[in-house]
Write a protein that holds these residues in place. Structure first.
Motif, PDB file in Angstrom:
ATOM      1  N   SER A 148       0.831  -1.191   0.000  1.00  0.00           N
ATOM      2  CA  SER A 148       0.000   0.000   0.000  1.00  0.00           C
ATOM      3  C   SER A 148       0.869   1.245   0.000  1.00  0.00           C
ATOM      4  CB  SER A 148      -0.911  -0.032   1.237  1.00  0.00           C
ATOM      5  OG  SER A 148      -1.684   1.140   1.269  1.00  0.00           O
ATOM      6  N   ARG A 149       1.929   1.204   0.855  1.00  0.00           N
ATOM      7  CA  ARG A 149       2.799   2.379   0.909  1.00  0.00           C
ATOM      8  C   ARG A 149       3.481   2.596  -0.423  1.00  0.00           C
ATOM      9  NH1 ARG A 149       8.286   1.497   3.577  1.00  0.00           N
ATOM     10  NH2 ARG A 149       8.510   0.719   1.465  1.00  0.00           N
ATOM     11  N   ASN A 150       3.931   1.489  -1.055  1.00  0.00           N
ATOM     12  CA  ASN A 150       4.606   1.610  -2.347  1.00  0.00           C
ATOM     13  C   ASN A 150       3.688   2.198  -3.403  1.00  0.00           C
ATOM     14  OD1 ASN A 150       6.912   0.561  -1.298  1.00  0.00           O
ATOM     15  ND2 ASN A 150       6.491  -1.541  -1.953  1.00  0.00           N
ATOM     16  N   PHE A 151       2.436   1.725  -3.358  1.00  0.00           N
ATOM     17  CA  PHE A 151       1.467   2.274  -4.321  1.00  0.00           C
ATOM     18  C   PHE A 151       1.352   3.784  -4.155  1.00  0.00           C
ATOM     19  CE2 PHE A 151      -2.119   3.253  -6.744  1.00  0.00           C
ATOM     20  CZ  PHE A 151      -3.025   3.948  -5.955  1.00  0.00           C
ATOM     21  N   TRP A 152       1.183   4.242  -2.896  1.00  0.00           N
ATOM     22  CA  TRP A 152       1.003   5.681  -2.680  1.00  0.00           C
ATOM     23  C   TRP A 152       2.239   6.457  -3.096  1.00  0.00           C
ATOM     24  CZ3 TRP A 152      -3.452   7.795  -2.594  1.00  0.00           C
ATOM     25  CH2 TRP A 152      -4.547   7.095  -2.076  1.00  0.00           C
ATOM     26  N   LEU A 153       3.428   5.873  -2.879  1.00  0.00           N
ATOM     27  CA  LEU A 153       4.645   6.555  -3.302  1.00  0.00           C
ATOM     28  C   LEU A 153       4.686   6.710  -4.819  1.00  0.00           C
ATOM     29  CD1 LEU A 153       7.450   5.046  -1.043  1.00  0.00           C
ATOM     30  CD2 LEU A 153       6.727   7.431  -1.174  1.00  0.00           C
ATOM     31  N   LEU A 154       4.383   5.597  -5.508  1.00  0.00           N
ATOM     32  CA  LEU A 154       4.408   5.651  -6.970  1.00  0.00           C
ATOM     33  C   LEU A 154       3.351   6.609  -7.500  1.00  0.00           C
ATOM     34  CD1 LEU A 154       4.928   1.923  -7.975  1.00  0.00           C
ATOM     35  CD2 LEU A 154       6.516   3.805  -8.326  1.00  0.00           C
ATOM     36  N   ALA A 155       2.171   6.550  -6.904  1.00  0.00           N
ATOM     37  CA  ALA A 155       1.085   7.423  -7.361  1.00  0.00           C
ATOM     38  C   ALA A 155       1.454   8.883  -7.134  1.00  0.00           C
ATOM     39  CB  ALA A 155      -0.210   7.070  -6.645  1.00  0.00           C
ATOM     40  N   ALA A 156       2.084   9.149  -5.971  1.00  0.00           N
ATOM     41  CA  ALA A 156       2.479  10.537  -5.690  1.00  0.00           C
ATOM     42  C   ALA A 156       3.505  11.014  -6.694  1.00  0.00           C
ATOM     43  CB  ALA A 156       3.053  10.626  -4.270  1.00  0.00           C
ATOM     44  N   PHE A 157       4.442  10.149  -7.037  1.00  0.00           N
ATOM     45  CA  PHE A 157       5.453  10.508  -8.025  1.00  0.00           C
ATOM     46  C   PHE A 157       4.784  10.824  -9.364  1.00  0.00           C
ATOM     47  CE2 PHE A 157       9.296  10.676 -10.284  1.00  0.00           C
ATOM     48  CZ  PHE A 157       9.210   9.860 -11.397  1.00  0.00           C
ATOM     49  N   GLY A 158       3.886   9.933  -9.788  1.00  0.00           N
ATOM     50  CA  GLY A 158       3.187  10.156 -11.055  1.00  0.00           C
ATOM     51  C   GLY A 158       2.380  11.442 -11.038  1.00  0.00           C
ATOM     52  N   ALA A 159       1.716  11.683  -9.898  1.00  0.00           N
ATOM     53  CA  ALA A 159       0.898  12.892  -9.794  1.00  0.00           C
ATOM     54  C   ALA A 159       1.762  14.133  -9.851  1.00  0.00           C
ATOM     55  CB  ALA A 159       0.090  12.862  -8.501  1.00  0.00           C
ATOM     56  N   LEU A 160       2.933  14.069  -9.232  1.00  0.00           N
ATOM     57  CA  LEU A 160       3.844  15.209  -9.229  1.00  0.00           C
ATOM     58  C   LEU A 160       4.309  15.542 -10.641  1.00  0.00           C
ATOM     59  CD1 LEU A 160       4.748  16.680  -6.675  1.00  0.00           C
ATOM     60  CD2 LEU A 160       6.973  15.604  -6.944  1.00  0.00           C
ATOM     61  N   VAL A 161       4.694  14.515 -11.370  1.00  0.00           N
ATOM     62  CA  VAL A 161       5.159  14.720 -12.742  1.00  0.00           C
ATOM     63  C   VAL A 161       4.021  15.295 -13.598  1.00  0.00           C
ATOM     64  CG1 VAL A 161       5.991  13.570 -14.817  1.00  0.00           C
ATOM     65  CG2 VAL A 161       6.921  12.941 -12.595  1.00  0.00           C
ATOM     66  N   THR A 162       2.832  14.723 -13.435  1.00  0.00           N
ATOM     67  CA  THR A 162       1.680  15.227 -14.179  1.00  0.00           C
ATOM     68  C   THR A 162       1.404  16.683 -13.823  1.00  0.00           C
ATOM     69  OG1 THR A 162       0.764  13.003 -14.037  1.00  0.00           O
ATOM     70  CG2 THR A 162      -0.704  14.735 -14.821  1.00  0.00           C
ATOM     71  N   ALA A 163       1.487  17.001 -12.532  1.00  0.00           N
ATOM     72  CA  ALA A 163       1.212  18.369 -12.099  1.00  0.00           C
ATOM     73  C   ALA A 163       2.208  19.341 -12.708  1.00  0.00           C
ATOM     74  CB  ALA A 163       1.254  18.453 -10.577  1.00  0.00           C
ATOM     75  N   ALA A 164       3.482  18.911 -12.809  1.00  0.00           N
ATOM     76  CA  ALA A 164       4.478  19.776 -13.446  1.00  0.00           C
ATOM     77  C   ALA A 164       4.084  20.067 -14.881  1.00  0.00           C
ATOM     78  CB  ALA A 164       5.849  19.112 -13.386  1.00  0.00           C
ATOM     79  N   GLY A 165       3.622  19.042 -15.570  1.00  0.00           N
ATOM     80  CA  GLY A 165       3.180  19.224 -16.948  1.00  0.00           C
ATOM     81  C   GLY A 165       2.001  20.170 -17.041  1.00  0.00           C
ATOM     82  N   LEU A 193       8.546  19.895 -20.042  1.00  0.00           N
ATOM     83  CA  LEU A 193       7.694  19.585 -18.883  1.00  0.00           C
ATOM     84  C   LEU A 193       6.326  19.077 -19.327  1.00  0.00           C
ATOM     85  CD1 LEU A 193       8.188  22.217 -16.066  1.00  0.00           C
ATOM     86  CD2 LEU A 193       8.747  19.794 -16.090  1.00  0.00           C
ATOM     87  N   LEU A 194       5.773  19.721 -20.354  1.00  0.00           N
ATOM     88  CA  LEU A 194       4.452  19.296 -20.822  1.00  0.00           C
ATOM     89  C   LEU A 194       4.517  17.875 -21.353  1.00  0.00           C
ATOM     90  CD1 LEU A 194       1.515  19.856 -21.484  1.00  0.00           C
ATOM     91  CD2 LEU A 194       2.236  21.005 -23.573  1.00  0.00           C
ATOM     92  N   GLY A 195       5.541  17.591 -22.163  1.00  0.00           N
ATOM     93  CA  GLY A 195       5.670  16.245 -22.704  1.00  0.00           C
ATOM     94  C   GLY A 195       5.867  15.199 -21.621  1.00  0.00           C
ATOM     95  N   ILE A 196       6.763  15.503 -20.687  1.00  0.00           N
ATOM     96  CA  ILE A 196       7.025  14.549 -19.606  1.00  0.00           C
ATOM     97  C   ILE A 196       5.791  14.418 -18.719  1.00  0.00           C
ATOM     98  CG2 ILE A 196       8.480  14.142 -17.577  1.00  0.00           C
ATOM     99  CD1 ILE A 196      10.755  15.495 -19.143  1.00  0.00           C
ATOM    100  N   GLY A 197       5.058  15.513 -18.576  1.00  0.00           N
ATOM    101  CA  GLY A 197       3.814  15.455 -17.808  1.00  0.00           C
ATOM    102  C   GLY A 197       2.833  14.463 -18.407  1.00  0.00           C
ATOM    103  N   GLY A 198       2.811  14.381 -19.737  1.00  0.00           N
ATOM    104  CA  GLY A 198       1.953  13.402 -20.392  1.00  0.00           C
ATOM    105  C   GLY A 198       2.377  11.984 -20.051  1.00  0.00           C
ATOM    106  N   LEU A 199       3.693  11.753 -20.062  1.00  0.00           N
ATOM    107  CA  LEU A 199       4.192  10.437 -19.653  1.00  0.00           C
ATOM    108  C   LEU A 199       3.779  10.163 -18.211  1.00  0.00           C
ATOM    109  CD1 LEU A 199       7.839  10.417 -21.094  1.00  0.00           C
ATOM    110  CD2 LEU A 199       5.898   9.099 -21.915  1.00  0.00           C
ATOM    111  N   GLY A 200       3.856  11.195 -17.381  1.00  0.00           N
ATOM    112  CA  GLY A 200       3.467  11.045 -15.977  1.00  0.00           C
ATOM    113  C   GLY A 200       2.008  10.673 -15.832  1.00  0.00           C
TER     114      GLY A 200
END
Lengths: 394, 247, 173
Positions: free
Chosen positions: A11-28, A361-368
């Motif tokens: 569960s903790r790993n999931f939240w860490l990964l999700a937070a990372f993905g959300a952060l990258v998306t937010a940057a985009g 950032l926009l492109g990487i945000g899409g990957l995120g």
């Protein structure tokens, strides 16, 4: 107790990964917001190179999204059981990458707030308009396809749904290639070869992305791919890479045969600075030759070799797309054949383009965004390919 | 087992609800789309007319930018300094490679009869008016720049920054694509010619003739009957409304 | 045989109960009564602020005696008039018609700023701020009248092929 500890860790790993993905998306998203407020002047794009780095990311994701569904098609349409088990993951990745690619494409618009206009006003002679319909239809069809695989009562419908998805994505990828294929104005485009080229490219890029995700999921859970199956997948990927390389070669050979195209081909293949480097080094060497070696060599072609090959293929994809999209725009339009021209608007001059950080950032945000959707999907539903179950499952 | 059923039931209802929420506005959108038909028979734009230009390049001096300056003044364009600045018309200096012959030519939107920019525009914002003028309807333009990819003449510009102090007759803004309008606001108000043609004539060069190509008695029709003129990239068969003599 | 697992540790199909969504309401419940009351009042005050402040004060138009439509009709429908007119103008080439945006700007430009959207008290901005509706028009359209009816030949009004007169901006039919 051990099971509870595992569950907590996971569960903790999931939240860490999700937070990372959300952060990258937010940057985009933040970069897109700045672009909308200040205009495209803050990017590297101008009136000569109108489609820049965001398009490279978006088109990679859209083409790979179509190709990643290949795995499911081989399973549902052609009935191969090992591929059938991988079909749900393939469907999830397809939706996730399509969403990411479309996010980048729509946010790169000059007026992204006018998506509603694009959704309600269709000029049906425009392949772009057709693509708007095809992309949204794709998400719906794949969602239904996934449902037929998960809902046991509807398992019998997964074959017709798979066939529908197969046909739809062929039309979609043809449409994506035709966006460029229908442009008579530019020497880089305007050829019928682009539609089948994009389809073959989608096979390779899609399978590479699938294998990377599958390998990550396996490593995370301490599982291993059966060596025989791994060799088959590696060979299939190698065939796709070779076929794409063949079509790219034919495209350049034919184009270079015409006197009126020779200046352009010389630019892309020899004189254009960054473009020949990316084409020969990035695509041909790193994106095709090295992966073929890794995939087919008897000693190198193991699990690690295959993963490395997949990553190189993805890098090569970005290199090819950069040369194709941006190199194709950097070369000046030939309005006065047989003459040397100059003007205040860049006529006759090779366009200068360097991607600015909002574009990256926009492109990487899409990957995120694609990553985030995949992580959530995999957490919520049972997408792990189950090779060791006696029954076929789906 | 009952957990399975209730979870599935919940997911099923949630999916149905989500689908409903997503589809419902679409029904309204269909209504909007069906209502959004362009104003029927164009009273201001006369379908019998085809506006065109004849540019005599032998009368175009290298370094002269009267037409460009007039266009910028008429349409509220700032003098371009960067590659992101819009240019609706520009002077192209040409030197033929084999012969060394030099000429200087103004290039703008060619107002093709078969415009590729109109074909590729996803929303139909790029359109050809009844009288042949190719325009961008900035109410529908989403700024995708596909028309800029499609144009063989590099006629179109994208507005890369927020604009202020637009001319009231020439609305233009950030995020949309634009190009030469053949001074459509002047033509609709009853004036007879474009700003560039007027400026060129007033300055005494007489290189630009503007008029109705469909009217056999107009000056431009007489001139194209007498003097040899060509279209740029005629091989593409786009049938531009702008013709060049002396190339 | 270990139960099937997904990556990132989704549990076996059959699910695992998640306890989510109750954290927010639990936090609110933990506040004391006074604190809760204060929080609710603050939220309501912010939301009701504009209504408490009163309707917007609209500057009277500088030119003309009356608008082309009555006030109530205009308030409700000006966006529909403009939306219809813009297609007639852009696609049809009809300029200076009754509902032309340029006509609105001509009459309603503020005496002090000369514009309909430059300052907070200008005609369009005042109501649109009150109603919290973003104005899209003036990203492209000029907010100031062009002073001279510059592009029309003096005295002559543009005619349509059927002989009817197209009115100049701002003038009544």
């Amino acid at each position: 107790m051990q099971a509870l500890m595992n569950a907590r860790n996971e569960s903790r790993n999931f939240w860490l990964l999700a937070a990372f993905g959300a952060l990258v998306t937010a940057a985009g998203l933040g970069a897109a917001h700045l672009m909308e407020e200040h205009g495209h002047a803050i990017t590297g794009m101008d009136n000569a190179v109108v489609w820049g780095m965001p398009h490279v990311f978006a088109i990679f994701m859209i083409v790979a999204a179509s190709g990643v569904l290949n795995v499911a098609s081989i399973g549902s349409v052609f009935g191969k059981p090992e591929y059938k088990r991988r079909a749900p993951l393939s469907g999830l990745l397809s939706i996730a990458m399509l969403a990411g690619g479309l996010m980048v494409l729509m946010l790169d618009l000059g007026r992204p707030e006018r998506i509603v206009v694009a959704a309600t006003h269709y000029n049906l002679s425009s392949v772009f308009a057709w693509n708007v319909l095809l992309y949204s239809g794709m998400v719906a069809i794949v969602a239904i396809y996934l449902w037929t695989m998960f809902e046991r009562r509807f398992n019998a419908w997964s074959r017709p749904a798979g066939i529908a998805a197969l046909v739809w994505r062929f039309v979609l990828t043809t449409g994506t290639g035709s966006i460029f294929g229908f442009l008579v104005a530019r020497q880089a485009y305007g050829t019928a070869l682009l539609a089948p080229l994009f389809i073959v490219l989608s096979f390779g890029w899609g399978l590479a992305v699938f294998l990377v995700v599958q390998a990550s999921m396996y490593r995370w859970n301490g599982r291993h791919l059966d060596p025989a199956l791994q060799r088959r997948l590696a060979r299939l990927l190698g065939v796709f890479v070779a076929a794409a390389l063949f079509l790219v070669a034919v495209q350049h050979l034919t184009s270079g045969y015409f006197a009126r195209q020779q200046a352009f081909e010389a630019f892309i293949l020899r004189d254009g600075g960054v473009y020949p480097w990316l084409f020969w080094g990035g695509y041909v060497l790193v994106g095709a030759a090295l992966p073929l070696l890794l995939l087919f060599h008897p000693r190198l072609g193991g699990e690690g070799g295959m993963l490395a090959a997949c990553l190189l293929i993805v890098l090569g994809a970005f290199a090819w797309l950069y040369v194709f999209i941006i190199g194709g725009q950097a070369f000046p339009l030939e309005i006065f054949p047989g003459a040397v021209v100059s003007s205040s608007f860049g006529d006759g001059a090779i366009a200068d383009y360097a991607p600015a950080w909002p574009e990256w950032l926009l492109g990487i945000g899409g990957l995120g965004a694609a990553f985030l959707l995949t992580v959530i999907g995999v957490r919520a539903f049972d997408f792990m390919p189950q090779d060791d179950l006696a029954s076929g499952g789906h | 087992m009952s957990d399975d059923k209730s979870r599935r039931g919940f997911l099923g209802m949630a999916a149905a609800g989500l689908a409903g929420v997503m589809l419902a506005p679409g029904i309204r959108l269909v209504e909007v789309a069906q209502a959004a038909t362009p104003g029927g028979a164009s009273a201001g734009a006369n379908p019998k007319v085809r506006w065109g230009m004849l540019i005599d390049t032998t009368k175009c001096a290298s370094g002269c930018t009267d037409c460009v300056d007039a266009c910028n003044a008429e349409n509220g364009l700032a003098k371009p300094t960067r590659s992101t600045d819009p240019q609706w018309i520009r002077k192209v200096e040409i030197k033929e490679i084999k012969t060394g012959r030099q000429s200087s030519v103004p290039v703008m939107c060619q107002h093709c009869a078969e415009p590729p920019c109109v074909d590729v525009c996803p929303t139909g914002a790029s359109f050809k008016r009844a009288d042949g003028i190719v325009l961008v309807d900035r109410h529908s333009c989403i700024g995708c720049r596909y028309c800029m990819m499609a144009c063989p003449y590099k006629a179109r510009s994208f507005v890369h920054e927020p604009l202020t102090d637009q001319k009231p007759d020439v609305p233009r803004g950030k995020g949309c694509v634009e190009s030469c309008t053949l001074c459509v606001h002047r033509l609709d108000a009853g004036q007879k010619t474009t700003a560039c043609a007027e400026a060129c004539t007033k300055a005494g060069h007489g290189a630009i003739v503007f008029g109705d190509l469909n009217d056999p008695s107009s000056e431009i029709s007489r001139r194209v009957r007498e003097v040899r003129s060509t279209q740029l990239r005629a091989d593409l068969r786009l049938d531009p409304g702008v013709r060049y003599a002396g190339l | 045989m270990t139960p099937p697992q997904s990556a990132c540790g989704a549990s076996a199909p059959g699910g695992q109960r998640q306890r989510t969504g109750r954290a927010g309401s639990a936090a609110f419940a933990r506040l004391g009564r006074a604190a809760r009351g204060a929080l609710v009042s603050a939220v309501l005050a912010v939301a009701a602020g504009p209504a408490v402040a009163g309707p917007p004060v609209i500057e009277r138009a500088a030119k003309g005696e009356r608008c082309v439509e009555d006030t109530a009709t205009m308030r409700r429908n000006h966006m529909r008039f403009l939306e219809h007119q813009r297609d007639d103008t852009v696609h049809g080439g009809l300029r200076g018609a009754k509902h032309s945006l340029k006509g609105c700007v001509d009459c309603h430009a503020s005496k002090t700023t000369g514009s309909v959207a430059a300052a907070k008290t200008d005609f369009c901005v005042v109501c649109h701020t009150y109603a919290a509706v973003k104005i899209d028009c003036f990203g492209c359209h000029a907010t100031k009248p062009d002073g001279v009816i510059a592009t029309r030949p003096s005295g002559a009004l543009a005619t349509q092929p059927n002989g009817a007169l197209a009115t100049a901006a701002g003038a009544k039919p």
